[in-house]
Each structure stands twice: as structure tokens, then as C-alpha cells.
Design a protein around this motif. Sequence first.
Motif, PDB file in Angstrom:
ATOM      1  N   ILE A   1       0.862  -1.180   0.000  1.00 39.49           N
ATOM      2  CA  ILE A   1       0.000   0.000   0.000  1.00 39.49           C
ATOM      3  C   ILE A   1       0.901   1.233   0.000  1.00 39.49           C
ATOM      4  CG2 ILE A   1      -1.826   1.276   1.154  1.00 39.49           C
ATOM      5  CD1 ILE A   1      -2.735  -1.418   0.121  1.00 39.49           C
ATOM      6  N   LEU A   2       0.656   2.151  -0.941  1.00 39.67           N
ATOM      7  CA  LEU A   2       1.463   3.358  -1.088  1.00 39.67           C
ATOM      8  C   LEU A   2       0.684   4.583  -0.645  1.00 39.67           C
ATOM      9  CD1 LEU A   2       2.871   2.681  -4.678  1.00 39.67           C
ATOM     10  CD2 LEU A   2       4.128   2.434  -2.541  1.00 39.67           C
ATOM     11  N   ARG A   3       1.387   5.479   0.066  1.00 36.17           N
ATOM     12  CA  ARG A   3       0.784   6.737   0.486  1.00 36.17           C
ATOM     13  C   ARG A   3       1.797   7.858   0.275  1.00 36.17           C
ATOM     14  NH1 ARG A   3      -0.979   6.693   6.491  1.00 36.17           N
ATOM     15  NH2 ARG A   3      -2.368   5.070   5.626  1.00 36.17           N
ATOM     16  N   GLY A   4       1.329   9.007  -0.209  1.00 35.75           N
ATOM     17  CA  GLY A   4       2.227  10.144  -0.411  1.00 35.75           C
ATOM     18  C   GLY A   4       2.002  10.797  -1.759  1.00 35.75           C
ATOM     19  N   ALA A   5       3.032  11.478  -2.241  1.00 41.32           N
ATOM     20  CA  ALA A   5       2.922  12.203  -3.510  1.00 41.32           C
ATOM     21  C   ALA A   5       4.242  12.156  -4.256  1.00 41.32           C
ATOM     22  CB  ALA A   5       2.513  13.648  -3.259  1.00 41.32           C
ATOM     23  N   LYS A   6       4.151  12.376  -5.567  1.00 46.07           N
ATOM     24  CA  LYS A   6       5.334  12.438  -6.420  1.00 46.07           C
ATOM     25  C   LYS A   6       5.155  13.575  -7.424  1.00 46.07           C
ATOM     26  CE  LYS A   6       8.559   9.367  -5.553  1.00 46.07           C
ATOM     27  NZ  LYS A   6       9.953   9.797  -5.320  1.00 46.07           N
ATOM     28  N   GLN A   7       6.263  14.224  -7.751  1.00 46.71           N
ATOM     29  CA  GLN A   7       6.294  15.218  -8.800  1.00 46.71           C
ATOM     30  C   GLN A   7       7.573  14.985  -9.605  1.00 46.71           C
ATOM     31  OE1 GLN A   7       6.524  18.913  -6.401  1.00 46.71           O
ATOM     32  NE2 GLN A   7       8.637  19.088  -7.049  1.00 46.71           N
ATOM     33  N   LEU A   8       7.720  15.463 -10.749  1.00 44.68           N
ATOM     34  CA  LEU A   8       6.781  16.198 -11.555  1.00 44.68           C
ATOM     35  C   LEU A   8       6.532  15.296 -12.752  1.00 44.68           C
ATOM     36  CD1 LEU A   8       5.425  19.015 -11.588  1.00 44.68           C
ATOM     37  CD2 LEU A   8       7.312  19.795 -12.956  1.00 44.68           C
ATOM     38  N   ALA A   9       5.373  14.708 -12.831  1.00 42.16           N
ATOM     39  CA  ALA A   9       5.091  13.686 -13.829  1.00 42.16           C
ATOM     40  C   ALA A   9       4.725  14.326 -15.170  1.00 42.16           C
ATOM     41  CB  ALA A   9       3.978  12.762 -13.356  1.00 42.16           C
ATOM     42  N   THR A  10       5.732  14.600 -15.970  1.00 40.67           N
ATOM     43  CA  THR A  10       5.508  15.147 -17.304  1.00 40.67           C
ATOM     44  C   THR A  10       4.820  14.106 -18.178  1.00 40.67           C
ATOM     45  OG1 THR A  10       7.457  16.561 -17.133  1.00 40.67           O
ATOM     46  CG2 THR A  10       6.658  16.084 -19.344  1.00 40.67           C
ATOM     47  N   LEU A  11       3.793  14.516 -18.869  1.00 41.76           N
ATOM     48  CA  LEU A  11       3.008  13.673 -19.780  1.00 41.76           C
ATOM     49  C   LEU A  11       1.975  12.817 -19.039  1.00 41.76           C
ATOM     50  CD1 LEU A  11       3.335  13.431 -22.957  1.00 41.76           C
ATOM     51  CD2 LEU A  11       4.149  11.132 -22.534  1.00 41.76           C
ATOM     52  N   ALA A  12       1.784  13.053 -17.744  1.00 39.45           N
ATOM     53  CA  ALA A  12       0.908  12.185 -16.955  1.00 39.45           C
ATOM     54  C   ALA A  12      -0.484  11.985 -17.553  1.00 39.45           C
ATOM     55  CB  ALA A  12       0.806  12.710 -15.527  1.00 39.45           C
TER      56      ALA A  12
END
Length: 486
Positions: free
Chosen positions: A187-198
Motif C-alpha cells: 500500500i502506497l501513500r504520499g505524492a510524487k512530482q513532476l510527472a511530465t506527460l501524466a
Amino acid sequence: MDISGATGALTGEQYKRSLHDGREVWLDGKRVENVAEHPALQPTVDEFARLLDLRFATPEARQATLFKSEETGNEVSYAFSLPKNREELRAKFAASEWWMRESLGQLGRSPDFMSNVVAGLVDYADELEQNREGFGENARNYHRFAMENDLVLTHALGDPQIDRSASPLDDPDLALRVVEEREDGVILRGAKQLATLAPFSHEVLVYLNGVTAARGAEDFVIWFALPMNTPGLKILLREPLGAPQSGHAHPLGNRYDEQDAMLFFDDVFLPRERIFLLGDSLRALKGLSRINVWSLQSTHIRFLARMKFFTSVAKKLAHSIGVDTFRGIQEQLGELISYVQTLELAIKGAEADAIVTPAGHLAPGNSNGVGFWSADISARMVQILRQIAASGLIMQPTEADLANPELRPFLDLYMRGHDIGAAEKARLFRLGWELAGSSFGMRQELYEYLHRGDPGAGRTRLLRFYDTSATDARVDELISKPLTSA
């Protein structure tokens, strides 16, 4: 991963349909129901569809971009190929050249880039298997799955900019983490940046975070691939850069705004078959360069196409206002050409210096330094174009202005160029503005600066790992005895 229904290279229409998959995309406080039909996103979707279709348009394009899968017989992208000899390596990068030429070097996250990362992932599979049993096989299976389904991919590598002076070990919300490990996944929790082309991608790869090397950071160290429509994954987009404003055209921003996104993981379940590495900081650090052995060359090839486009626009701008005969302007244009030639030679050199990877594949020689040079050169290119075009970048008529019969005589008289009409000159300067002045252009420049990693940190790594021992020994020999003038 099952590839029984995979059909290989996508057509543009197949690609458009594939994006309507229930993904949770947010733009300006509203959920986007269909990425392919949203007015701010559709032009970029259409451009990707055009490029995908273009692969089938001629026998030459098909031969340059696609090859037959030995397993299924499907036509698949050369970017996924794992070359074993120089002929196969040349074919792989001839496909990169095709992609970057057709997109004018404007798509930093063209499918060619991330597909090459996936090739690097499978090249590192033996080491991933040593992390945990089955992870290497997961990488191999994912490579097959992505290749046979012609997946368009993004990556998300950075942690949120909350408080870079603090450690996620003290505040776990500062980085994406595993909050629960189960037999069937995590199980994953949190955030990620910077997803170009997401919003335009089928899946995201995550394989880096800012605490990879920290002791006790095992919960933060994970490599995986995840579909963009996974429940609990929220995709927040930035302001679009290509939308028309007050009638002014944005010919590059409209077609090539890849979008960038924050990814929020709200207790997302990640199946074990999609995990490639878990809780192994040293193996993760070692693997970062290994999985980019082909994608870095793809990046150089893209930047070369961008440099050539920049140079042509700058030359035409200078000629359009009659300054291309000025000595200083000629020097600046020659400077641009010198950068183009330098990168051309660097690309050829990296391919000529090809090495055999530990997995037995052929990859370009190390060219990390070229990437950090490119980050600086990109800013210089923008500076030169601004100096050549000067205030003309700011004041140009719109197509509606040009079509107005009351205004047109004044435009033809006072806004024409050296040997170019007012309409063509306005369009030319609009391209210049897109490259060196618009929101799109400034985003592209920031992308060039950051895309290869922080240049300062990269140069520090070069200092640590570049072998100067042979020359060092010569210097030691020279200073070991008195210097003479004879």
C-alpha cells in the motif's frame, strides 16, 4: 503480465480511445472526464495520435520506427529493443532520430524516451532479482507487456516541495512511502512530482526519491510501474500553456504542451508483480545510471533536434529584419551552429564508444557530462534568440488583425520585414516568442535545466567518478623533480 491480447504498435485512434479509462485527472478544480476531448488537452493528444499514425504512413517510416517481436510477431517500437550489436544499436537510435525530428525536439517525454528507460530496467533485471526473488522477472515481464501493448509512459521521480530542510524520516508525509506490505503487494501513500506527460500516459514508472541513500529509509525506497487509472491515484495538472489567449496563436504550445502533474497516492494498492525493487538503497543508487543507458542518448538526440529548430528560427528571424549581415549577429548565429556541431559529434562519439552492459546488451558510452553542458547551452540559445529578435518578439499582429481590411494596409506598410510580408513575419516571430518568451517556452527551458538532474550535483558526481589517474600520474612525474627551462 498477460500479453495474449496485445496487438503491438498503436494507431492514433487506438491511443485516443485508450486514454478514456476512468483515470482521475484534475484541472483547475474540476475533474476531466475524457482527456482526449478536453479542449485544453485535446491538441496534444491529437499531436501524439498524429505521430503514432505517421509510423505507418510510409514504408520508410515503418522501417525506421518499428520491428517485429520475436515472441508475438507484432510490430513494436524500436525504443523497447535490447541491442546486441552495432547494427541493432544504430537501428534503435535511428528510431529516436525519427521521433525527435518529427516533433522538432519539443517533446521531452516522447514515447521514445521512457520506452528506453524500460529497456534499461530489464537490462538491470539480474540485479533486481538479487533484491528479492521475482523482482527481476517482474522487470522482464513488464518490458514485454509495455512493448507488446505500445504503452506511452511517464515517470515521477521528485518528492513534494514541502520542507527540503526536514527529513522524511521525521515527517513521513514528505515522501512517497510503503505504509503496508502484504503477500500480494504493498500500500502506497504520499505524492510524487513532476510527472511530465501524466494525463497522456498509460502508466507511470517511479524509481527515485530524495531519501534513497538515507539510513532507515527502506520504506521510501521502491521502484514500480502503475496504470494511471489505478484507484486512489489522483493526477493534478498545472495550468495549460497552449490555450489561445486574446486571439494570439500558440503553434508550439498548442501542439507540444506535454503537461506536468502532481501525483497523489491515497493508499494505493500496488500488486507485487509490478514491483521491481524494494527497500534496497544501495542497489537503487547503483541502478539509476544503469537503467538510463539508452534513454540518455535519446535525450541528446531530442535536444539536437530542438537546437536545429532553434537555429533555423533564429536565422530566419535575423534575415526577416535585415540584421543577418551584421557582424555581431553573424557571430551569434555561428555560435548556435557550433553548439549543434558539438552535440552532433558527442552523439556519434557516445555511439562509437558503445560498451557491453553486464547483461550482455550494447549501450552507448558514458555521456553524462554532455547532458549537464546541454542544460547550460539551452539557456544561452534562448538568450541569443531574444537578442536577435529583440522587441519584435513582443509586438506582432494576430491572424484576426491581419484579416481586418481596415488594419491590413498599416500592417503591410509598418509590420512587414526585409523581404517578407507582414503575415509571414508575424507567424515567424510567433515561433520565436514560443521558443524564447511565452509560458510554453519558459517551461521548456526549465525542463531542459532540470530534466537530466541537478547540474551542480551532476558535475560533482563527474568529479568523483571520472578517471583522471593516467594524466594525474604524468603531473606527479613532472613535479617530482626540479623543473628546468632547457
